[in-house]
Motif scaffolding. Structure first.
Motif, PDB file in Angstrom:
ATOM      1  N   ALA A   1       0.678  -1.155   0.082  1.00 46.53           N
ATOM      2  CA  ALA A   1       0.162   0.010   0.046  1.00 46.53           C
ATOM      3  C   ALA A   1       0.870   1.428  -0.104  1.00 46.53           C
ATOM      4  O   ALA A   1       0.448   2.203  -0.422  1.00 46.53           O
ATOM      5  CB  ALA A   1      -1.023   0.021   1.143  1.00 46.53           C
ATOM      6  N   CYS A   2       2.048   1.293   0.642  1.00 45.07           N
ATOM      7  CA  CYS A   2       2.780   2.190   0.745  1.00 45.07           C
ATOM      8  C   CYS A   2       3.758   2.443  -0.512  1.00 45.07           C
ATOM      9  O   CYS A   2       4.504   3.363  -0.541  1.00 45.07           O
ATOM     10  CB  CYS A   2       3.732   2.327   1.998  1.00 45.07           C
ATOM     11  N   ALA A   3       4.225   1.234  -1.219  1.00 45.99           N
ATOM     12  CA  ALA A   3       5.107   1.347  -2.314  1.00 45.99           C
ATOM     13  C   ALA A   3       4.821   2.110  -3.449  1.00 45.99           C
ATOM     14  O   ALA A   3       5.819   2.414  -4.057  1.00 45.99           O
ATOM     15  CB  ALA A   3       5.308  -0.048  -2.546  1.00 45.99           C
ATOM     16  N   SER A   4       3.537   2.367  -3.673  1.00 38.57           N
ATOM     17  CA  SER A   4       3.058   3.203  -4.743  1.00 38.57           C
ATOM     18  C   SER A   4       3.363   4.547  -4.683  1.00 38.57           C
ATOM     19  O   SER A   4       2.952   5.143  -5.560  1.00 38.57           O
ATOM     20  CB  SER A   4       1.892   2.611  -5.399  1.00 38.57           C
ATOM     21  N   LEU A   5       3.413   5.144  -3.482  1.00 39.92           N
ATOM     22  CA  LEU A   5       3.618   6.360  -3.128  1.00 39.92           C
ATOM     23  C   LEU A   5       4.710   7.215  -3.923  1.00 39.92           C
ATOM     24  O   LEU A   5       5.827   6.380  -4.295  1.00 39.92           O
ATOM     25  CB  LEU A   5       3.637   6.666  -1.867  1.00 39.92           C
TER      26      LEU A   5
ATOM     27  N   LYS B   1       7.098   8.889  -2.428  1.00 38.95           N
ATOM     28  CA  LYS B   1       7.949   8.542  -1.651  1.00 38.95           C
ATOM     29  C   LYS B   1       7.786   7.418  -0.873  1.00 38.95           C
ATOM     30  O   LYS B   1       6.849   7.611   0.191  1.00 38.95           O
ATOM     31  CB  LYS B   1       8.493   9.807  -1.038  1.00 38.95           C
ATOM     32  N   PRO B   2       8.031   6.130  -1.148  1.00 35.80           N
ATOM     33  CA  PRO B   2       7.584   5.051  -0.368  1.00 35.80           C
ATOM     34  C   PRO B   2       8.150   5.204   1.017  1.00 35.80           C
ATOM     35  O   PRO B   2       9.159   5.660   1.323  1.00 35.80           O
ATOM     36  CB  PRO B   2       8.553   3.852  -1.012  1.00 35.80           C
ATOM     37  N   VAL B   3       7.279   4.638   1.867  1.00 33.80           N
ATOM     38  CA  VAL B   3       7.232   5.017   3.286  1.00 33.80           C
ATOM     39  C   VAL B   3       7.623   3.560   3.829  1.00 33.80           C
ATOM     40  O   VAL B   3       7.087   2.526   3.700  1.00 33.80           O
ATOM     41  CB  VAL B   3       5.904   5.462   4.009  1.00 33.80           C
ATOM     42  N   PRO B   4       8.753   3.497   4.942  1.00 34.77           N
ATOM     43  CA  PRO B   4       8.977   1.983   5.316  1.00 34.77           C
ATOM     44  C   PRO B   4       8.020   1.541   6.510  1.00 34.77           C
ATOM     45  O   PRO B   4       7.363   2.355   7.008  1.00 34.77           O
ATOM     46  CB  PRO B   4      10.385   2.075   6.047  1.00 34.77           C
ATOM     47  N   VAL B   5       7.698   0.188   6.227  1.00 37.99           N
ATOM     48  CA  VAL B   5       6.850  -0.506   7.289  1.00 37.99           C
ATOM     49  C   VAL B   5       7.861  -1.255   8.228  1.00 37.99           C
ATOM     50  O   VAL B   5       8.428  -1.956   7.822  1.00 37.99           O
ATOM     51  CB  VAL B   5       5.931  -1.543   6.480  1.00 37.99           C
ATOM     52  N   THR B   6       7.487  -1.198   9.576  1.00 41.67           N
ATOM     53  CA  THR B   6       8.454  -1.927  10.593  1.00 41.67           C
ATOM     54  C   THR B   6       7.473  -2.451  11.584  1.00 41.67           C
ATOM     55  O   THR B   6       6.277  -2.291  11.494  1.00 41.67           O
ATOM     56  CB  THR B   6       9.283  -0.852  11.267  1.00 41.67           C
ATOM     57  N   VAL B   7       8.106  -3.167  12.430  1.00 42.43           N
ATOM     58  CA  VAL B   7       7.360  -4.068  13.357  1.00 42.43           C
ATOM     59  C   VAL B   7       7.958  -3.839  14.834  1.00 42.43           C
ATOM     60  O   VAL B   7       9.276  -3.834  14.943  1.00 42.43           O
ATOM     61  CB  VAL B   7       7.166  -5.564  13.189  1.00 42.43           C
ATOM     62  N   LYS B   8       7.144  -3.627  15.878  1.00 40.57           N
ATOM     63  CA  LYS B   8       7.649  -3.661  17.298  1.00 40.57           C
ATOM     64  C   LYS B   8       7.026  -4.818  17.853  1.00 40.57           C
ATOM     65  O   LYS B   8       5.832  -5.011  17.974  1.00 40.57           O
ATOM     66  CB  LYS B   8       7.150  -2.250  17.839  1.00 40.57           C
ATOM     67  N   CYS B   9       7.799  -5.618  18.465  1.00 38.67           N
ATOM     68  CA  CYS B   9       7.449  -7.046  19.020  1.00 38.67           C
ATOM     69  C   CYS B   9       8.135  -7.090  20.420  1.00 38.67           C
ATOM     70  O   CYS B   9       9.002  -6.478  21.039  1.00 38.67           O
ATOM     71  CB  CYS B   9       7.710  -7.886  18.063  1.00 38.67           C
ATOM     72  N   ARG B  10       7.570  -8.243  20.984  1.00 38.68           N
ATOM     73  CA  ARG B  10       8.270  -8.721  22.175  1.00 38.68           C
ATOM     74  C   ARG B  10       9.061 -10.039  21.922  1.00 38.68           C
ATOM     75  O   ARG B  10       9.336 -10.377  20.698  1.00 38.68           O
ATOM     76  CB  ARG B  10       7.096  -9.303  23.340  1.00 38.68           C
ATOM     77  N   LEU B  11       9.744 -10.701  23.049  1.00 41.53           N
ATOM     78  CA  LEU B  11      10.304 -11.892  22.600  1.00 41.53           C
ATOM     79  C   LEU B  11       9.612 -13.220  22.314  1.00 41.53           C
ATOM     80  O   LEU B  11      10.147 -14.161  21.860  1.00 41.53           O
ATOM     81  CB  LEU B  11      11.413 -11.919  23.779  1.00 41.53           C
TER      82      LEU B  11
END
Length: 337
Positions: free
Chosen positions: A132-136, A138-148
């Motif tokens: 969804a963000c790749a076609s902009l 200026k592509p915007v990075p998608v990241t993840v915040k997780c636990r162990l």
């Protein structure tokens, strides 16, 4: 598979965690004054709220905040993709998916930390968000915040399999809150304190998957500890320490990026244009000053500083003069530390 864009290394070294009820635009604008190089994160916003709610409020952002990330909650790939694109088009520099919050409300909605037990769903969500963000323009990075892991999940193999599944979907950057989340029996506050920290897992992840960008989060309380993490991972994300002792952010920014150490008084006055602009828009001073109470934490006059702001900011007509009154009680305007 479309890979998410990489984030510049110097933008990952120092960041402030997304914190519900705390990291609103007023807080982030203050942290930007303190730490010009830090990466800032919004409070978590559910994808449904972004799509159907008051975007002007939920996605509010001051131009000074960049680089700033929007953290999303949710577990439906199509909705997350739609919300990610909305956030990117609103100007956020990163879209981060929450896979770490352990609250009952989050569990009931099947998102947050419980997603760590559904890596395939997270991968599908991340892939949809990246697309969804790749076609902009200026592509915007998608990241993840997780636990162990969650509850009694203490197997390294389960954790690395989770990361590998998400990385295969195109995610390059992981913020690792280096402790488990307990979905039953602990409050969100206890989940930030009781499960033991295991920074070595974040370190090991960087060693075994050097192509990934790894940020460590959880329990980082002082400059020495934060600096030590940089020998093992790409960056350190501060949470409560950044909020309750915000001058730490300034000290780290100067130590890691250079520049002159400014006094607390100088930093507070540098925030004045933002404060007065917000007051001019009808914002009540109390909504801003609640984020400033820790500026003189542990310093002479710190208690008086907090008291003046706490007692006076809610009064009708409260303006910048109240902050000058509080600052005068510290007697520290010209002292750097």
């Amino acid at each position: 598979m479309t890979a998410s864009p990489a984030i510049a290394a110097d933008q990952l070294r120092l960041s402030v965690a997304p914190m519900m009820d705390w990291t609103d635009p007023h807080c982030r604008a203050f942290h930007r004054v303190l730490a010009p190089h830090a990466r800032l994160y919004s409070e978590m916003v559910h994808a449904n709220a972004v799509i159907h709610g008051d975007r002007a409020r939920l996605l509010a952002m001051d131009p000074s905040e960049h680089p700033v990330a929007l953290q999303l909650g949710g577990s439906e790939p199509e909705l997350l993709a739609q919300a990610a694109r909305i956030g990117a088009e609103a100007g956020f520099d990163e879209i981060n998916l929450n896979c770490g919050c352990p609250s009952d409300r989050v569990q009931a909605g099947r998102f947050g930390a419980c997603l760590m037990r559904e890596p395939a769903l997270v991968a599908d969500s991340v892939a949809a968000m990246i697309a969804a963000c790749a076609s902009l323009e200026k592509p915007v990075p998608v990241t993840v915040k997780c636990r162990l892991g969650v509850d009694d999940d203490h197997e390294w193999e389960r954790f690395i399999a989770f990361v590998d599944t998400i990385a295969a979907a195109g995610c390059r950057m992981f913020v690792v809150h280096a402790r488990n989340a307990w979905l039953q029996g602990l409050s969100p506050k206890e989940n930030r304190e009781v499960p033991p920290l295991r920074y070595d897992w974040a370190y090991r992840l960087k060693v075994e998957r050097p192509q990934l960008q790894v940020i460590v989060n959880g329990g980082i309380a002082d400059a020495a500890e934060a600096t030590a993490h940089l020998g093992h991972v790409d960056g350190a994300m501060l949470g409560r320490a950044a909020y309750h002792t915000p001058y730490l952010l300034h000290e780290l920014d100067v130590r890691w990026f250079g520049g002159a150490l400014r006094t607390r008084g100088e930093l507070l006055r540098a925030y004045r244009p933002y404060v007065e602009a917000q007051l001019g828009k009808g914002v009540f001073l109390k909504h801003i000053t609640r984020h400033l109470l820790g500026l003189f934490s542990g310093q002479p006059g710190g208690r008086a500083f907090r008291q003046v702001l706490s007692e006076g900011a809610h009064r009708p007509g409260a303006d910048w003069s109240l902050l000058e009154q509080a600052l005068a009680l510290t007697g520290r305007e010209g002292v750097a530390a």
